[in-house]
Design a protein around this motif. Structure first.
Motif, PDB file in Angstrom:
ATOM      1  N   MET A 155       0.851  -1.168   0.000  1.00 50.79           N
ATOM      2  CA  MET A 155       0.000   0.000   0.000  1.00 50.79           C
ATOM      3  C   MET A 155       0.905   1.241   0.000  1.00 50.79           C
ATOM      4  O   MET A 155       1.869   1.315   0.743  1.00 50.79           O
ATOM      5  N   SER A 156       0.591   2.242  -0.809  1.00 52.07           N
ATOM      6  CA  SER A 156       1.420   3.435  -0.926  1.00 52.07           C
ATOM      7  C   SER A 156       1.331   4.285   0.331  1.00 52.07           C
ATOM      8  O   SER A 156       0.350   4.233   1.082  1.00 52.07           O
ATOM      9  N   LEU A 157       2.349   5.093   0.546  1.00 57.27           N
ATOM     10  CA  LEU A 157       2.373   6.005   1.689  1.00 57.27           C
ATOM     11  C   LEU A 157       1.179   6.952   1.636  1.00 57.27           C
ATOM     12  O   LEU A 157       0.507   7.176   2.645  1.00 57.27           O
ATOM     13  N   GLU A 158       0.892   7.471   0.478  1.00 63.09           N
ATOM     14  CA  GLU A 158      -0.230   8.396   0.322  1.00 63.09           C
ATOM     15  C   GLU A 158      -1.546   7.752   0.744  1.00 63.09           C
ATOM     16  O   GLU A 158      -2.354   8.355   1.457  1.00 63.09           O
ATOM     17  N   THR A 159      -1.765   6.508   0.366  1.00 59.64           N
ATOM     18  CA  THR A 159      -2.984   5.782   0.724  1.00 59.64           C
ATOM     19  C   THR A 159      -3.028   5.533   2.231  1.00 59.64           C
ATOM     20  O   THR A 159      -4.076   5.712   2.864  1.00 59.64           O
TER      21      THR A 159
END
Length: 149
Positions: free
Chosen positions: A1-5
Motif C-alpha cells: 500500500m502506498s504512503l499516500e494511501t
C-alpha cells in the motif's frame, strides 16, 4: 500500500502530513546499501527499521540510532509497547552522542586514573603539547615537574 494511501486512511492524517512535510522528513535515494548506511549513521534516527536481505548484519553496523528494528516482523510499535526497548530515545540526531534512557542513566561512575612513572614519561610530551594548544600552561607544568625529577 502506498504512503499516500496509508496517510489518507489513518485517524491522524493531518499530524502525519505535517510531520512528513517537516525538515526532519525526506526520501533519500542512495546508490547502494553502503551509502545507505552512511546516511543512516549521519541522520542518527530515533527509530530505525531495516528491511533488506541480511537485515541483522546491516543492523550490527549501525552506530547512530536510538533503537533499531530488524526485519519485517519488528515494527517500531512493537518496541514502543512490548519488546522492551525504551520509548525514551534520543531525537533530532542526538543518537550520534546519546542513548535511550536506561537504568545506566541513574547510576554514577567514578573514573580512576593510575599511571606508573614510566607510563607518565611515555605520554608526557603529548599531554604538554595538548596543554599548550589549549593555552593551559599549568596543565603542562603538572606533567613536566613530575617527569623532570
Amino acid at each position: 500500500m502506498s504512503l499516500e494511501t496509508q496517510v489518507a486512511a489513518t485517524k491522524h492524517s493531518e499530524r502525519i502530513t505535517t510531520s512528513l512535510a517537516g525538515q526532519q522528513s525526506a526520501i533519500v535515494l542512495v546508490r547502494d546499501l553502503e551509502q545507505g548506511l552512511d546516511v543512516v549513521n549521519a541522520y542518527a534516527a530515533e527509530h530505525l527499521e531495516i528491511h533488506t536481505e541480511d537485515a541483522a548484519a546491516w543492523a550490527a553496523r549501525v552506530r547512530n540510532a536510538g533503537a533499531i528494528f530488524v526485519g519485517p516482523h519488528a515494527p517500531v510499535s512493537l518496541g514502543d509497547y512490548c519488546a522492551g526497548s525504551n520509548h525514551v530515545l534520543p531525537t533530532a540526531g542526538c543518537a550520534c552522542h546519546s542513548s535511550g534512557l536506561s537504568v545506566r542513566a541513574f547510576t554514577k561512575s567514578v573514573h580512576v586514573v593510575d599511571y606508573s612513572e614510566a607510563a607518565l614519561r611515555e605520554v608526557a610530551g603529548h599531554v604538554v603539547t595538548l596543554a599548550e594548544a589549549e593555552d593551559l600552561p599549568g596543565h603542562g607544568a603538572a606533567v613536566t615537574v613530575r617527569v623532570a625529577r
